[in-house]
Design a protein around this motif. Structure first.
Motif, PDB file in Angstrom:
ATOM      1  N   UNK A 100       0.796  -1.223   0.000  1.00 38.65           N
ATOM      2  CA  UNK A 100       0.000   0.000   0.000  1.00 38.65           C
ATOM      3  C   UNK A 100       0.827   1.271   0.000  1.00 38.65           C
ATOM      4  N   UNK A 101       2.056   1.195  -0.522  1.00 34.68           N
ATOM      5  CA  UNK A 101       2.918   2.380  -0.606  1.00 34.68           C
ATOM      6  C   UNK A 101       2.249   3.429  -1.495  1.00 34.68           C
ATOM      7  N   UNK A 102       2.318   4.682  -1.085  1.00 31.69           N
ATOM      8  CA  UNK A 102       1.592   5.768  -1.763  1.00 31.69           C
ATOM      9  C   UNK A 102       2.297   6.250  -3.018  1.00 31.69           C
ATOM     10  N   UNK A 103       3.622   6.341  -2.960  1.00 29.70           N
ATOM     11  CA  UNK A 103       4.346   6.877  -4.124  1.00 29.70           C
ATOM     12  C   UNK A 103       5.687   6.172  -4.319  1.00 29.70           C
ATOM     13  N   UNK A 104       6.122   6.162  -5.574  1.00 34.06           N
ATOM     14  CA  UNK A 104       7.312   5.416  -5.977  1.00 34.06           C
ATOM     15  C   UNK A 104       8.119   6.334  -6.893  1.00 34.06           C
ATOM     16  N   UNK A 105       9.306   6.684  -6.424  1.00 36.33           N
ATOM     17  CA  UNK A 105      10.189   7.556  -7.191  1.00 36.33           C
ATOM     18  C   UNK A 105      11.279   6.688  -7.798  1.00 36.33           C
ATOM     19  N   UNK A 106      11.381   6.720  -9.120  1.00 33.07           N
ATOM     20  CA  UNK A 106      12.284   5.810  -9.818  1.00 33.07           C
ATOM     21  C   UNK A 106      13.442   6.583 -10.434  1.00 33.07           C
ATOM     22  N   UNK A 107      14.648   6.147 -10.106  1.00 34.57           N
ATOM     23  CA  UNK A 107      15.839   6.747 -10.692  1.00 34.57           C
ATOM     24  C   UNK A 107      16.009   6.247 -12.110  1.00 34.57           C
ATOM     25  N   UNK A 108      15.452   7.009 -13.058  1.00 31.63           N
ATOM     26  CA  UNK A 108      15.745   6.740 -14.449  1.00 31.63           C
ATOM     27  C   UNK A 108      17.042   7.472 -14.793  1.00 31.63           C
ATOM     28  N   UNK A 109      17.302   7.646 -16.049  1.00 31.98           N
ATOM     29  CA  UNK A 109      18.640   8.137 -16.406  1.00 31.98           C
ATOM     30  C   UNK A 109      18.650   8.860 -17.740  1.00 31.98           C
ATOM     31  N   UNK A 110      19.609   9.753 -17.872  1.00 33.28           N
ATOM     32  CA  UNK A 110      19.884  10.385 -19.165  1.00 33.28           C
ATOM     33  C   UNK A 110      20.187   9.324 -20.225  1.00 33.28           C
ATOM     34  N   UNK A 111      20.663   8.154 -19.806  1.00 31.75           N
ATOM     35  CA  UNK A 111      21.002   7.112 -20.788  1.00 31.75           C
ATOM     36  C   UNK A 111      19.756   6.525 -21.467  1.00 31.75           C
ATOM     37  N   UNK A 112      18.576   6.743 -20.866  1.00 29.61           N
ATOM     38  CA  UNK A 112      17.332   6.297 -21.508  1.00 29.61           C
ATOM     39  C   UNK A 112      17.052   7.076 -22.792  1.00 29.61           C
TER      40      UNK A 112
END
Lengths: 255, 255
Positions: A100-112
């Motif tokens: 039930x976690x409210x928010x998820x911050x994902x480390x994407x990248x300039x390499x994408x």
């Protein structure tokens, strides 16, 4: 965010910048890939994001996840990013949604989006060039690491649409401590200072959003990533600009 | 395309439609996942796309790949699509690039964008609704199968940018033989007839392009996928329209 925040990849460079700036601001639960050299000043776990049981434990009672863990090497081989970055992110999303976690911050990248630079170098690294990526563009990864980060963003889109969890993907630029990269235009164009990194991640924990892709760079004169979305939606107010530095020294201190 | 064309997933539904229409048009090399019940009328191999050695053999001397193989189930579990669809597609791209294959046609899916339908149902299935996806939008998968197809598109972008191989991703709609799905508005909106499927894939083998994402549907009155890009770049000229059928019968024959 009053509930505990799970930070995966706590021993990495981005994790260090976030903890440097925000150690006292949140009730952290830290995930390290291997035993940290010095005892962390917060609750912590050691293990792998592909370990579903451990991730269930890590997410218990957590309000938000900042997910930095994974193979961080731009030249990481496919098998490693497939397991650690793609599968690992899926395992952690499952655990977060289940808890039930409210928010998820994902480390994407300039390499994408690395291959947008092809055919535009070095003009797009210059302050007078107005080419901008803004997060609405399709990925163009520059390596398998970038492929894995784009896949992580898409996983986030799925978990948001399917389960309602708030998701913010941060395409992190070039994080260096103290000063921007020297004699490296690309690095100066995508520089992210430590304090801007910490502040940006604080905003991902506080702002109101549903699903976002933003660029994580300082307010550099040289830039080809727009930070308008991060400003508008997250309330990001960067304090640094790689143009204020002459080599290793800050030459103008407007801040 | 004078060189042999490798068709993976030759025993599947899309493979059947392509071979029905184009058996005599190309010099086919077929990949089956298991031994076909009847002897194919073309050179063939049996095995898995994750088998790098077999894929190297399959790509030798080939001018183009049409890659349909993978777990085709919309409700396929993650571990299966991670291995068969994501990793398998990467293995095949490696083999294709190594063998100097000129173009790679990837069977993507409507499921890569399934969640765009959320909140718009059922209006977007109606002929008077003008909402359109056109292939420039970011993926919004409706399931893990869709996540895997979006990842396959991104892999294609990487292999194109890195190695120059021409890539066409076809987001295939609802392929049925003879007539559109009955009493299923969504299926009628994304209907792809067998002959349009074969013709579209012929165009992916003949047209001039670099990297494309197109929708693979017939020219249905009901539609929320644009076929303008397929028409403009590939020269796609669909002959069918789900509106011409009343249940199982064709009611108007404009073709």
């Amino acid at each position: 965010m009053d509930d505990p925040v799970l930070l995966t990849g706590a021993g990495g460079r981005v994790g260090g910048a976030i903890l440097d700036g925000l150690a006292d601001e949140y009730d952290w639960r830290l995930l390290y890939h291997s035993q940290p050299a010095t005892e962390p000043d917060a609750e912590f776990l050691v293990g792998d994001v592909t370990d579903a049981e451990l991730m269930a434990e890590a997410c218990e009672g957590v309000g938000a996840v900042i997910h930095l863990a994974g193979d961080p090497r731009p030249d990481a081989p496919w098998d490693s990013v497939l397991a650690n970055n793609i599968d690992g992110t899926k395992v952690l999303y499952d655990a977060a949604v289940e808890a039930g976690v409210e928010r998820f911050v994902f480390a994407s990248s300039n390499h994408a989006v690395g291959h947008y630079e092809t055919d535009r170098k070095p003009d797009l690294y210059r302050a007078d060039d107005d080419f901008r990526l803004d997060g609405t563009e399709l990925p163009r990864p520059g390596n398998f690491y970038g492929v894995s980060k784009a896949a992580g963003e898409t996983l986030g889109r799925f978990y948001h649409d399917e389960h309602g969890i708030k998701v913010c993907n941060v395409r992190i630029g070039n994080l260096t401590e103290g000063h921007p990269p020297v004699d490296y235009e690309r690095g100066q164009a995508m520089w992210l200072s430590h304090r801007d990194c910490a502040h940006l991640h604080a905003r991902t924990l506080e702002a109101d959003y549903e699903y976002e892709i933003v660029y994580g760079i300082s307010d550099n004169d040289r830039k080809y990533y727009s930070i308008e979305r991060a400003k508008a939606v997250l309330g990001y107010e960067p304090m640094d600009n790689s143009a204020d530095f002459d080599g290793r020294e800050r030459v103008a201190d407007g801040n």
